[in-house]
Design a protein around this motif. Structure first.
Motif, mmCIF file in Angstrom:
data_model
loop_
_atom_site.group_PDB
_atom_site.id
_atom_site.type_symbol
_atom_site.label_atom_id
_atom_site.label_comp_id
_atom_site.label_asym_id
_atom_site.label_seq_id
_atom_site.Cartn_x
_atom_site.Cartn_y
_atom_site.Cartn_z
ATOM 1 N N SER A 148 33.810 -26.013 18.583
ATOM 2 C CA SER A 148 32.651 -25.132 18.729
ATOM 3 C C SER A 148 32.886 -23.725 18.190
ATOM 4 N N SER A 156 30.912 -22.202 15.270
ATOM 5 C CA SER A 156 29.489 -21.879 15.410
ATOM 6 C C SER A 156 29.222 -20.411 15.109
ATOM 7 N N TYR A 173 28.476 -20.205 11.446
ATOM 8 C CA TYR A 173 27.123 -20.683 11.152
ATOM 9 C C TYR A 173 26.075 -19.661 11.581
ATOM 10 N N ASP A 211 30.403 -34.055 13.951
ATOM 11 C CA ASP A 211 30.064 -32.935 14.825
ATOM 12 C C ASP A 211 29.709 -31.699 14.012
ATOM 13 N N GLN A 212 30.438 -31.468 12.910
ATOM 14 C CA GLN A 212 30.127 -30.326 12.052
ATOM 15 C C GLN A 212 28.737 -30.459 11.443
ATOM 16 N N MET A 256 26.250 -29.708 14.199
ATOM 17 C CA MET A 256 26.220 -28.287 14.526
ATOM 18 C C MET A 256 25.576 -27.479 13.401
ATOM 19 N N THR A 271 21.805 -27.581 13.388
ATOM 20 C CA THR A 271 21.132 -26.792 14.422
ATOM 21 C C THR A 271 21.058 -25.316 14.044
ATOM 22 N N TYR A 272 21.940 -24.872 13.152
ATOM 23 C CA TYR A 272 21.905 -23.497 12.665
ATOM 24 C C TYR A 272 21.177 -23.388 11.326
ATOM 25 N N ARG A 297 29.215 -34.868 22.810
ATOM 26 C CA ARG A 297 28.449 -34.037 21.880
ATOM 27 C C ARG A 297 27.198 -34.819 21.489
ATOM 28 N N TYR A 328 23.366 -34.595 19.259
ATOM 29 C CA TYR A 328 22.443 -33.925 18.347
ATOM 30 C C TYR A 328 21.244 -34.840 18.116
#
Length: 518
Positions: free
Chosen positions: A288, A291, A294, A338-339, A342, A345-346, A401, A403
């Motif tokens: 995390s 983040s 990002y 996961d990247q 993440m 989401t940004y 995690r 998404y």
């Protein structure tokens, strides 16, 4: 079939039965999107590194570099075609040490090891014969192409500051290259200006103000040569590691409407020889940390509003070819997927994996072209996760995690669940957030249509495996070197979603009502 493949379902079922199960409710906020990605969010790179590129006492590139890659292999062609289309960025460190054999350039040297050379190599060259071969390959496989340009052409290294390159960028060789490309009718979706020259740089750097002035020259060149706006490639940059002051100055100088897409690189796992690499990819708090990068890039985009937003134009996880013990294994998917979750989401529009082939981090084995586990995770993302990103909330173990996106093929939503825990599985129920009133309870979702589930697990249950099972079927190419069928498991909607320990699952729910997905 190889004997060991038959044991995938048995071993994994036993492993799942021995793990502790935790009940979790995941709330999907489907009333409005929180971000939008490009339709071709999944992207891969092809790099210029020659076989002599070595790091950590190993030389993992072989003949996977762009100048040496055998473009005729059926396994390679089929791996790309399966995406229909796949976005590919051609580039890498050596792009800034390369000339194009066209126009006034008559000699075409190969990259050779040289201690005092830029990035440890002498200058290399792309011949137009090889460019023709590459474009036939791209056209045949339906590639959406980004091409990385030499942003150091005409500059000289400073005599007073090591690594700083000074002077104006000289565009003539790029002009000749573009004119040749246009004359042949080759399709280029975008040009990226330079590679890792921003901020402190990687081996070389350019001042932000100078870079901003030079990208204006590139933009004007593109507009001049490409007569029709609908076929005009976009201009991307700077293609380096994010540093707030440098990025802001670069965009202030270049001005509005010049840089179409703001590109940056992510290598948040650090050096590829780190003995702690496996722990990093399994540590939710470590994963995390990036983040903040990002968020920083997103803030810059919100300030300057480039048309195409932010792109992660290169990310291999671990630096210098990746980790030989992790990057090509099932475990790497915990970091990679996961990247992508993440980043989306940004509001990062594109995520380019270093590399399609080459080094330890290639999605394909550098010698056999056999897909590594991350290939299948990327292909499922491309097929299932739409461009509209939804917020999710949960109260549970941070090792889970989650998404959510609108499904790529309507109707419904698609989710990815990543379970980092070694000894805990999760039984998941879903709720639909009640829009407009945070104080009201959420709606518990009770589906009526079967869910479509895609469970990814390591072949033997050991996450260091380099073969992945999808719904208990080992993913191996067919005898004709095609990508195997990747069919979902249909699951009764009244049952919880079960995510086994150290596994990854995509789930599509067709009758989940999310207004943002209509």
């Amino acid at each position: 079939m190889n004997f060991k493949f038959a044991f995938c379902p048995i071993i994994l079922l036993l492993s799942a039965s021995l793990s502790f199960a935790q009940n979790v409710n995941v709330v999907i906020h489907g009333a409005a999107s929180i971000a939008k990605t490009d339709d071709n969010f999944v992207c891969v790179t092809l790099d210029w590194w020659p076989a002599e590129k070595c790091d950590y006492n190993q030389c993992p590139w072989g003949k996977a570099g762009i100048l040496n890659l055998d473009l005729r292999y059926g396994a390679l062609l089929n791996a790309i075609k399966a995406f229909n289309p796949l976005r590919i960025k051609v580039g890498g460190s050596l792009q800034d040490n390369m000339v194009y054999k066209v126009g006034e350039v008559s000699s075409c040297p190969n990259f050779m090891k040289r201690e005092d050379g830029l990035f440890g190599f002498s200058q290399g060259c792309l011949s137009m014969e090889r460019w023709d071969q590459l474009n036939r390959f791209f056209n045949h496989t339906g590639v959406k192409l980004t091409f990385g340009l030499n942003a150091l052409f005409g500059r000289n290294e400073s005599q007073t500051e090591k690594g700083l390159w000074i002077g104006d960028w000289q565009p003539q060789n790029t002009r000749d290259f573009m004119q040749y490309t246009i004359s042949k009718g080759y399709k280029v979706d975008s040009y990226e200006f330079g590679n890792q020259l921003s901020g402190s740089g990687m081996g070389a750097k350019v001042d932000a103000k100078q870079y901003g002035k030079d990208v204006i020259v590139l933009k004007n060149l593109v507009k001049e040569l490409y007569a029709h706006p609908e076929t005009e490639p976009k201009v991307l940059g700077p293609g380096g590691f994010y540093e707030e002051k440098w990025f802001n100055t670069f965009l202030e100088v270049s001005g509005q409407g010049v840089v179409d897409g703001l590109t940056h690189h992510i290598y948040n796992l650090g050096p590829g020889d780190d003995p702690n690499m496996m722990n990093k990819v399994l540590d939710p708090s470590y994963l995390s940390q990036v983040s903040q990068t990002y968020k920083g890039v997103s803030d810059v985009v919100n300030k300057f509003r480039p048309q195409l937003g932010a792109w992660v134009s290169e990310s291999g996880g671990a630096l210098k070819g990746g980790s030989k013990d992790v990057s090509r294994t099932f475990a790497d998917g915990f970091w990679y997927l996961d990247q992508m979750g993440m980043a989306s989401t940004y509001d990062q529009k594109v995520f380019c994996r270093q590399a399609l082939i080459g080094g330890n981090y290639g999605l394909l084995n550098a010698t056999t072209f056999v897909p590594n586990p991350d290939y299948y995770g990327a292909l499922l993302w491309h097929r299932l996760m739409g461009s509209t990103v939804l917020a999710v909330t949960k109260e549970s173990d941070p090792n889970l995690r989650v998404y959510a996106h609108c499904a790529k093929k309507k109707p419904g939503v698609s989710l990815i669940f990543i379970n980092l825990s070694k000894d805990r599985s999760f039984n998941i129920t879903l709720s639909n957030a009640k829009p407009g009133d945070a104080g009201k309870p959420n709606y518990e979702f009770v589906g009526k249509q079967n869910r479509e589930e895609y469970h990814l697990r390591a072949l033997t249950g050991d996450i260091k495996d380099d073969i992945v099972c999808l719904n208990d079927v080992p993913m191996v190419q067919t005898d004709s070197e095609d990508i195997p069928a990747m069919d979902p498991k249909l699951v009764d909607a009244s049952t919880p979603i079960s995510i086994a320990a150290q596994s990854i699952a995509y789930v599509t729910i067709r009758d989940f009502e999310a207004p943002a997905c209509v």
